[in-house]
Design a protein around this motif. Structure first.
Motif, PDB file in Angstrom:
ATOM      1  N   UNK A  31       0.861  -1.187   0.000  1.00 42.64           N
ATOM      2  CA  UNK A  31       0.000   0.000   0.000  1.00 42.64           C
ATOM      3  C   UNK A  31       0.897   1.236   0.000  1.00 42.64           C
ATOM      4  N   UNK A  32       1.029   1.844  -1.162  1.00 38.89           N
ATOM      5  CA  UNK A  32       1.843   3.046  -1.272  1.00 38.89           C
ATOM      6  C   UNK A  32       1.031   4.240  -0.804  1.00 38.89           C
ATOM      7  N   UNK A  33       1.685   5.224  -0.221  1.00 36.90           N
ATOM      8  CA  UNK A  33       0.943   6.418   0.185  1.00 36.90           C
ATOM      9  C   UNK A  33       0.454   7.178  -1.046  1.00 36.90           C
ATOM     10  N   UNK A  34      -0.694   7.788  -0.925  1.00 32.89           N
ATOM     11  CA  UNK A  34      -1.242   8.534  -2.043  1.00 32.89           C
ATOM     12  C   UNK A  34      -0.407   9.785  -2.285  1.00 32.89           C
ATOM     13  N   UNK A  35      -0.415  10.217  -3.539  1.00 33.37           N
ATOM     14  CA  UNK A  35       0.319  11.431  -3.873  1.00 33.37           C
ATOM     15  C   UNK A  35      -0.390  12.638  -3.288  1.00 33.37           C
ATOM     16  N   UNK A  36       0.422  13.549  -2.829  1.00 37.28           N
ATOM     17  CA  UNK A  36      -0.163  14.781  -2.308  1.00 37.28           C
ATOM     18  C   UNK A  36      -0.610  15.655  -3.473  1.00 37.28           C
ATOM     19  N   UNK A  37      -1.716  16.299  -3.304  1.00 30.91           N
ATOM     20  CA  UNK A  37      -2.163  17.202  -4.350  1.00 30.91           C
ATOM     21  C   UNK A  37      -1.394  18.510  -4.216  1.00 30.91           C
ATOM     22  N   UNK A  38      -0.948  19.076  -5.348  1.00 33.34           N
ATOM     23  CA  UNK A  38      -0.189  20.320  -5.263  1.00 33.34           C
ATOM     24  C   UNK A  38      -1.075  21.462  -4.786  1.00 33.34           C
ATOM     25  N   UNK A  39      -0.441  22.443  -4.186  1.00 32.62           N
ATOM     26  CA  UNK A  39      -1.213  23.565  -3.658  1.00 32.62           C
ATOM     27  C   UNK A  39      -1.706  24.481  -4.775  1.00 32.62           C
ATOM     28  N   UNK A  40      -1.028  24.441  -5.935  1.00 34.77           N
ATOM     29  CA  UNK A  40      -1.497  25.229  -7.071  1.00 34.77           C
ATOM     30  C   UNK A  40      -1.091  24.516  -8.358  1.00 34.77           C
ATOM     31  N   UNK A  41      -1.798  24.810  -9.425  1.00 37.16           N
ATOM     32  CA  UNK A  41      -1.461  24.267 -10.733  1.00 37.16           C
ATOM     33  C   UNK A  41      -1.496  25.391 -11.752  1.00 37.16           C
ATOM     34  N   UNK A  42      -0.672  25.260 -12.779  1.00 35.44           N
ATOM     35  CA  UNK A  42      -0.622  26.251 -13.847  1.00 35.44           C
ATOM     36  C   UNK A  42      -0.980  25.535 -15.137  1.00 35.44           C
ATOM     37  N   UNK A  43      -1.974  26.046 -15.816  1.00 33.73           N
ATOM     38  CA  UNK A  43      -2.376  25.486 -17.092  1.00 33.73           C
ATOM     39  C   UNK A  43      -1.812  26.386 -18.176  1.00 33.73           C
ATOM     40  N   UNK A  44      -0.901  25.827 -18.975  1.00 36.98           N
ATOM     41  CA  UNK A  44      -0.257  26.603 -20.025  1.00 36.98           C
ATOM     42  C   UNK A  44      -0.842  26.161 -21.352  1.00 36.98           C
ATOM     43  N   UNK A  45      -1.581  27.048 -21.984  1.00 36.73           N
ATOM     44  CA  UNK A  45      -2.255  26.700 -23.230  1.00 36.73           C
ATOM     45  C   UNK A  45      -1.286  26.763 -24.404  1.00 36.73           C
ATOM     46  N   UNK A  46      -0.507  27.820 -24.486  1.00 41.75           N
ATOM     47  CA  UNK A  46       0.448  27.976 -25.573  1.00 41.75           C
ATOM     48  C   UNK A  46       1.862  27.800 -25.016  1.00 41.75           C
ATOM     49  N   UNK A  47       2.746  27.125 -25.745  1.00 42.28           N
ATOM     50  CA  UNK A  47       4.106  26.948 -25.245  1.00 42.28           C
ATOM     51  C   UNK A  47       4.881  28.259 -25.283  1.00 42.28           C
ATOM     52  N   UNK A  48       5.838  28.360 -24.411  1.00 41.60           N
ATOM     53  CA  UNK A  48       6.681  29.551 -24.421  1.00 41.60           C
ATOM     54  C   UNK A  48       7.722  29.414 -25.526  1.00 41.60           C
ATOM     55  N   UNK A  49       8.299  30.509 -25.938  1.00 39.27           N
ATOM     56  CA  UNK A  49       9.256  30.500 -27.041  1.00 39.27           C
ATOM     57  C   UNK A  49      10.606  30.004 -26.554  1.00 39.27           C
ATOM     58  N   UNK A  50      11.209  29.132 -27.331  1.00 35.66           N
ATOM     59  CA  UNK A  50      12.546  28.639 -27.038  1.00 35.66           C
ATOM     60  C   UNK A  50      13.309  28.574 -28.347  1.00 35.66           C
ATOM     61  N   UNK A  51      14.477  29.202 -28.381  1.00 30.34           N
ATOM     62  CA  UNK A  51      15.259  29.211 -29.611  1.00 30.34           C
ATOM     63  C   UNK A  51      15.695  27.795 -29.983  1.00 30.34           C
ATOM     64  N   UNK A  52      16.041  26.997 -28.993  1.00 32.04           N
ATOM     65  CA  UNK A  52      16.454  25.617 -29.253  1.00 32.04           C
ATOM     66  C   UNK A  52      15.312  24.813 -29.857  1.00 32.04           C
TER      67      UNK A  52
END
Length: 104
Positions: A31-52
């Motif tokens: 019986x593994x312990x359940x994962x803790x839910x994060x205190x906040x989440x960020x939903x990123x709709x569009x990816x950020x720009x990366x030159x690479x």
């Protein structure tokens, strides 16, 4: 003088470990312990720009077999442009015994 040694040999220790692993497997999933839910989440709709990542995306859109064929043709052209004639003496020696070159 009769004494019972209270030491484990490596053979006994290995058997104990194998027995413990087998018992744990027979008992079922732990019986593994359940994962803790994060205190906040960020939903990123569009990816950020990366030159690479931009370079990777533009390279992946180009067909690689065309690049390979172009590179091989450029190497062949470069080699053929830099070739020089050896001279009459060397050419005569080579073409005199041309079959002998391939025997060795």
């Amino acid at each position: 003088m009769n004494s019972i040694p209270n030491e484990q040999t490596s053979q006994t220790a290995t058997g104990a470990i194998a027995f413990a692993v087998g018992a744990a497997m027979a008992a079922g999933q732990p019986a593994w312990p359940e994962r803790e839910t994060p205190s906040y989440t960020v939903v990123q709709i569009a990816p950020s720009y990366s030159q690479f990542s931009e370079q990777v995306m533009t390279k992946s859109k180009q067909p690689s077999h065309i690049d390979f064929a172009r590179d091989v043709a450029a190497i062949y052209a470069s080699v053929s442009e830099r070739q020089e004639r050896l001279g009459a003496e060397y050419e005569a020696a080579i073409f005199d015994d041309l079959d002998g070159l391939y025997e060795a």
